[in-house]
Scaffold this motif. Structure first.
Motif, mmCIF file in Angstrom:
data_model
loop_
_atom_site.group_PDB
_atom_site.id
_atom_site.type_symbol
_atom_site.label_atom_id
_atom_site.label_comp_id
_atom_site.label_asym_id
_atom_site.label_seq_id
_atom_site.Cartn_x
_atom_site.Cartn_y
_atom_site.Cartn_z
ATOM 1 N N LEU A 175 0.864 -1.175 0.000
ATOM 2 C CA LEU A 175 0.000 0.000 0.000
ATOM 3 C C LEU A 175 0.892 1.214 0.000
ATOM 4 O O LEU A 175 1.791 1.337 0.848
ATOM 5 C CB LEU A 175 -0.906 0.002 1.247
ATOM 6 C CG LEU A 175 -1.908 1.140 1.480
ATOM 7 C CD1 LEU A 175 -1.274 2.509 1.679
ATOM 8 C CD2 LEU A 175 -2.960 1.238 0.395
ATOM 9 N N GLY A 233 0.990 5.590 -1.813
ATOM 10 C CA GLY A 233 0.248 6.530 -2.641
ATOM 11 C C GLY A 233 0.735 7.949 -2.503
ATOM 12 O O GLY A 233 1.817 8.192 -1.958
ATOM 13 N N ASP A 234 -0.086 8.866 -3.011
ATOM 14 C CA ASP A 234 0.327 10.259 -3.109
ATOM 15 C C ASP A 234 -0.797 11.196 -2.723
ATOM 16 O O ASP A 234 -1.968 10.852 -2.820
ATOM 17 C CB ASP A 234 0.750 10.545 -4.558
ATOM 18 C CG ASP A 234 1.881 9.637 -4.995
ATOM 19 O OD1 ASP A 234 2.987 9.782 -4.455
ATOM 20 O OD2 ASP A 234 1.651 8.740 -5.839
ATOM 21 N N ARG A 235 -0.393 12.393 -2.328
ATOM 22 C CA ARG A 235 -1.384 13.443 -2.059
ATOM 23 C C ARG A 235 -1.699 14.168 -3.366
ATOM 24 O O ARG A 235 -0.769 14.538 -4.082
ATOM 25 C CB ARG A 235 -0.791 14.488 -1.105
ATOM 26 C CG ARG A 235 -0.450 13.958 0.254
ATOM 27 C CD ARG A 235 -0.454 15.088 1.266
ATOM 28 N NE ARG A 235 0.575 16.094 1.035
ATOM 29 C CZ ARG A 235 0.452 17.386 1.343
ATOM 30 N NH1 ARG A 235 -0.676 17.864 1.847
ATOM 31 N NH2 ARG A 235 1.441 18.215 1.140
ATOM 32 N N ILE A 241 -3.066 4.581 -3.192
ATOM 33 C CA ILE A 241 -4.049 5.506 -2.620
ATOM 34 C C ILE A 241 -3.811 6.934 -3.103
ATOM 35 O O ILE A 241 -2.671 7.386 -3.183
ATOM 36 C CB ILE A 241 -3.988 5.454 -1.062
ATOM 37 C CG1 ILE A 241 -5.079 6.312 -0.433
ATOM 38 C CG2 ILE A 241 -2.626 5.883 -0.539
ATOM 39 C CD1 ILE A 241 -5.208 6.108 1.087
ATOM 40 N N GLN A 249 -5.498 14.169 3.017
ATOM 41 C CA GLN A 249 -4.221 14.802 3.364
ATOM 42 C C GLN A 249 -3.958 16.110 2.620
ATOM 43 O O GLN A 249 -2.978 16.786 2.877
ATOM 44 C CB GLN A 249 -3.059 13.833 3.127
ATOM 45 C CG GLN A 249 -2.984 12.743 4.174
ATOM 46 C CD GLN A 249 -1.649 12.010 4.161
ATOM 47 O OE1 GLN A 249 -0.687 12.453 3.563
ATOM 48 N NE2 GLN A 249 -1.607 10.878 4.838
ATOM 49 N N GLN A 287 -2.902 7.891 8.157
ATOM 50 C CA GLN A 287 -2.009 7.182 7.240
ATOM 51 C C GLN A 287 -1.753 5.745 7.708
ATOM 52 O O GLN A 287 -1.640 4.826 6.903
ATOM 53 C CB GLN A 287 -0.693 7.952 7.090
ATOM 54 C CG GLN A 287 0.236 7.337 6.070
ATOM 55 C CD GLN A 287 1.167 8.348 5.418
ATOM 56 O OE1 GLN A 287 0.846 9.525 5.298
ATOM 57 N NE2 GLN A 287 2.318 7.896 4.974
ATOM 58 N N ASP A 331 -4.605 3.856 6.516
ATOM 59 C CA ASP A 331 -4.460 3.571 5.072
ATOM 60 C C ASP A 331 -3.670 2.280 4.871
ATOM 61 O O ASP A 331 -3.995 1.453 4.026
ATOM 62 C CB ASP A 331 -3.680 4.681 4.346
ATOM 63 C CG ASP A 331 -4.341 6.045 4.413
ATOM 64 O OD1 ASP A 331 -5.558 6.095 4.674
ATOM 65 O OD2 ASP A 331 -3.629 7.054 4.205
ATOM 66 N N ILE A 332 -2.609 2.159 5.623
ATOM 67 C CA ILE A 332 -1.694 1.030 5.412
ATOM 68 C C ILE A 332 -2.252 -0.250 6.034
ATOM 69 O O ILE A 332 -2.306 -1.302 5.396
ATOM 70 C CB ILE A 332 -0.308 1.364 6.022
ATOM 71 C CG1 ILE A 332 0.318 2.536 5.259
ATOM 72 C CG2 ILE A 332 0.616 0.145 6.004
ATOM 73 C CD1 ILE A 332 1.493 3.187 5.968
ATOM 74 N N VAL A 384 5.639 -0.953 2.159
ATOM 75 C CA VAL A 384 5.183 0.400 1.847
ATOM 76 C C VAL A 384 6.319 1.159 1.160
ATOM 77 O O VAL A 384 7.223 1.671 1.836
ATOM 78 C CB VAL A 384 4.744 1.146 3.137
ATOM 79 C CG1 VAL A 384 4.114 2.490 2.805
ATOM 80 C CG2 VAL A 384 3.770 0.292 3.955
ATOM 81 N N VAL A 420 8.056 4.128 -0.052
ATOM 82 C CA VAL A 420 7.896 5.570 0.188
ATOM 83 C C VAL A 420 9.233 6.288 0.165
ATOM 84 O O VAL A 420 10.283 5.673 0.324
ATOM 85 C CB VAL A 420 7.272 5.854 1.584
ATOM 86 C CG1 VAL A 420 5.779 5.699 1.574
ATOM 87 C CG2 VAL A 420 7.924 5.000 2.666
#
Ligand code: TRP
Length: 339
Positions: free
Chosen positions: A6, A8-10, A39, A44, A137, A140-141, A149, A151
């Motif tokens: 999982l 993602g980005d804002r 996501i 956020q 967050q 989310d995970i 993850v 990142v």
């Protein structure tokens, strides 16, 4: 069963090369090996763009285009929007009781971002949602029971917080969550063109969607080793941010050559930047082509990807939530019996 990813980005703006080396590259590599959920973290956006919410919809579309253009494939992976998954809000609520305010205030990334948007005394002025977004967050995970993850370096404090929450939950209510691992890219912290952290708001980023001409202009105006005035001056590649880009995007041989030439004053900054411009533009070329291909499709093309993704995500999230509710005795099995 495949393990899960999982990340993602804002949706605050276009994705840039820092996102690419920090996380996107790993996503592309791993999307065949893992079951991936990506996501779009629209909640956020609210912590620093509260007056700018009209833009979010357009930004979401652009993030999806960025993802498609680097080769993320919605047929293999699931793209979804955070606010469309009610289970995430529910899980955030439960988790919010497992974390102290003191712990949240220690988060260096929250501190840095609060500082950047001018919250001087974050202790008093920061919103509940902003201070608490690492909890969301974590939801989310963990809602996907993700193992990995991918990142950028800046997200590591949130991952640490997520791991703590998972451990606390498991200790109190029984083992529901795997403890996720962060996976940072080879170049976890690519500097911006001014040597500071790369970010859209600082205006120091090269975007995946930049045209060749814009890339050229941005690189030309980048800061290099301040000790060099003439091309024959001795350079210090290790402190030069342009050299960091060579390391990240140029071949090993060529970046070694540039390092040696720079140290001996045999290549000037103008020539070095020219070589970098060519390398970056060559790297971005197929990305631009794919973006153009997908951008031509009707808006409903992206809408469909997200609708399908949201719906699949809700199903998977609900599976986890049933375990969570049961673990904390919030399923009220006997009380709320369906007839
Ligand atoms: N905070 C991340 C960023 O600014 C986006 C994000 C939201 C995220 N939820 C996540 C990243 C869960 C990894 C996992 O880029």
């Amino acid at each position: 069963m495949k393990k899960r990813i999982l990340t993602g980005d804002r949706p605050t703006g276009p994705l840039h090369l820092g996102h690419y080396v920090g996380s996107l590259e790993n996503r592309v590599k791993l999307q065949n090996k893992y079951e991936c959920f990506f996501i779009i973290a629209d909640y956020q956006v609210l912590y620093d763009h509260l007056n700018d919410t009209k833009q979010i919809s357009q930004n979401i579309r652009n993030i999806v285009l960025d993802w498609l253009s680097i080769g993320l494939n919605p047929q293999k992976s699931t793209f979804f929007i955070q606010s469309r998954i009610p289970q995430l809000a529910e899980l955030t609520m439960y988790f919010s009781f497992l974390v102290t305010l003191a712990r949240l205030r220690r988060n260096p990334t929250v501190k840095e971002e609060a500082g950047q948007i001018g919250i001087i005394s974050e202790k008093d002025n920061i919103s509940f949602g902003f201070l608490g977004f690492p909890i969301s967050q974590a939801a989310d995970i963990l809602c996907f029971q993700a193992h990995l993850v991918p990142v950028g370096e800046d997200q590591k404090p949130h991952l640490e917080q997520t791991r703590e929450i998972a451990r606390t939950f498991n200790r109190l209510f029984g083992k529901v969550f795997p403890i996720p691992e962060a996976l940072t890219g080879k170049f976890a912290r690519l500097p911006g063109l001014d040597g500071q952290k790369m970010s859209k708001s600082r205006g120091n980023a090269i975007f995946l969607s930049d045209s060749p001409e814009i890339v050229r202009r941005k690189i030309n105006s980048a800061i290099t080793d301040p000790a060099r005035i003439h091309p024959t001056d001795i350079g210090h590649p290790e402190i030069c941010n342009i050299f960091q880009y060579h390391k990240a995007f140029n071949s090993f041989e060529e970046s070694q050559e540039i390092r040696e030439f720079c140290k001996k004053g045999k290549i000037g900054c103008v020539a070095c930047k020219k070589r970098l411009t060519d390398v970056i533009n060559k790297f971005l070329e197929p990305i631009r082509e794919r973006r153009e291909f997908f951008a031509k499709k009707p808006l409903s093309f992206i809408g469909e990807i997200l609708l399908e993704g949201n719906s699949h995500t809700r199903e998977v999230a609900e599976e986890t939530m049933q375990k969570v509710r049961k673990a904390i005795h919030f399923d009220y099995k006997n009380l709320l019996k369906e007839k």
